[in-house]
Motif scaffolding. Structure first.
Motif, PDB file in Angstrom:
ATOM      1  N   GLY A  96      29.647  28.728  49.994  1.00  0.00           N
ATOM      2  CA  GLY A  96      28.252  28.102  50.119  1.00  0.00           C
ATOM      3  C   GLY A  96      28.182  26.965  49.319  1.00  0.00           C
ATOM      4  N   LEU A  97      28.669  27.020  48.212  1.00  0.00           N
ATOM      5  CA  LEU A  97      28.505  25.550  47.378  1.00  0.00           C
ATOM      6  C   LEU A  97      29.481  24.496  48.017  1.00  0.00           C
ATOM      7  N   SER A  98      30.518  24.912  48.343  1.00  0.00           N
ATOM      8  CA  SER A  98      31.661  23.853  49.085  1.00  0.00           C
ATOM      9  C   SER A  98      30.529  23.404  50.362  1.00  0.00           C
ATOM     10  N   ALA A  99      29.783  24.164  51.270  1.00  0.00           N
ATOM     11  CA  ALA A  99      29.252  23.613  52.204  1.00  0.00           C
ATOM     12  C   ALA A  99      28.083  22.820  51.827  1.00  0.00           C
ATOM     13  N   VAL A 100      27.416  23.045  50.893  1.00  0.00           N
ATOM     14  CA  VAL A 100      26.376  21.979  50.452  1.00  0.00           C
ATOM     15  C   VAL A 100      26.717  20.494  50.205  1.00  0.00           C
ATOM     16  N   PHE A 101      28.015  20.771  49.283  1.00  0.00           N
ATOM     17  CA  PHE A 101      28.610  19.339  48.794  1.00  0.00           C
ATOM     18  C   PHE A 101      29.207  18.708  50.013  1.00  0.00           C
TER      19      PHE A 101
END
Length: 214
Positions: A96-101
């Protein structure tokens, strides 16, 4: 010990947790263009973020915390389920964090400039640290019985605090997306976002209540 009171309260937690997931999924699919990590559409990439962060860091984390109250089995099985669910939550959170970055890179905006992002990153880092310490101290029993007894209350309190940090991150994220989007007051999306936020909050509240009655 599992009691009827804790089962009833945890049942309400399950209800609000499932409701929040359904509302969030409906919002992302029906109003926010869908969910796809590898899409060329930035909105679809971004939508992976709220779905996985809620699914992992709030819903699965809450379920992991309630495992000791809801699973009718011996303690070592409950402990394994507790740690496994938290590990899955961390994996989902990392994606999920990878997606927002990735989304920020796609539309060329800076990273980590909002209160939501600060709370979210802090929560992620602390959850990973909590899991590593818990795995070493309790699963591998890498500490003496006296040390485990000392650490356990702090582990429980820390887990509750991290769940509410995750809820706070979700609420600020919903408000942030609401403000950054073209949502007009009193439209369907406004109500949908509000009810999703309330369901997430109530899930966290009833997860906490389940411990009081256990």
């Amino acid at each position: 010990m599992i009691t009827m009171g804790s089962l009833g309260i945890s049942g309400l937690a399950h209800l609000f947790g499932a409701l929040a997931f359904i509302l969030l999924l409906f919002w992302l699919l029906h109003f926010r263009q869908g969910i796809e990590y590898n899409s060329d559409n930035g909105s679809r990439v971004f939508n992976v973020h709220p779905l996985l962060m809620y699914s992992g860091f709030i819903f699965l984390a809450g379920e992991a915390m309630m495992a000791f109250q809801t699973i009718p089995s011996e303690r070592k099985v409950k402990k394994f389920v507790h740690m496994a669910l938290h590990l899955i939550a961390i994996i989902l959170g990392a994606i999920g964090l990878s997606a927002v970055f990735k989304y920020h890179n796609m539309i060329h905006i800076p990273h980590l400039y909002t209160l939501h992002s600060w709370i979210g990153i802090a929560t992620f880092c602390l959850v990973v640290l909590q899991w590593v310490i818990g795995f070493g101290v309790f699963m591998l029993q890498g500490a003496s019985a006296a040390t485990r007894a000392t650490v356990l209350p702090w582990h429980k309190v820390g887990g509750k605090a991290l769940l509410f940090m995750a809820v706070c991150a979700a609420e600020t994220g919903l408000v942030e997306k609401y403000n950054f989007s073209e949502l007009k007051p009193f439209q369907t999306q406004s109500y949908l976002v509000n009810f999703t936020g309330l369901a997430i909050l109530l899930f966290g509240v009833f997860v906490n209540f389940s411990f009081v009655l256990s």
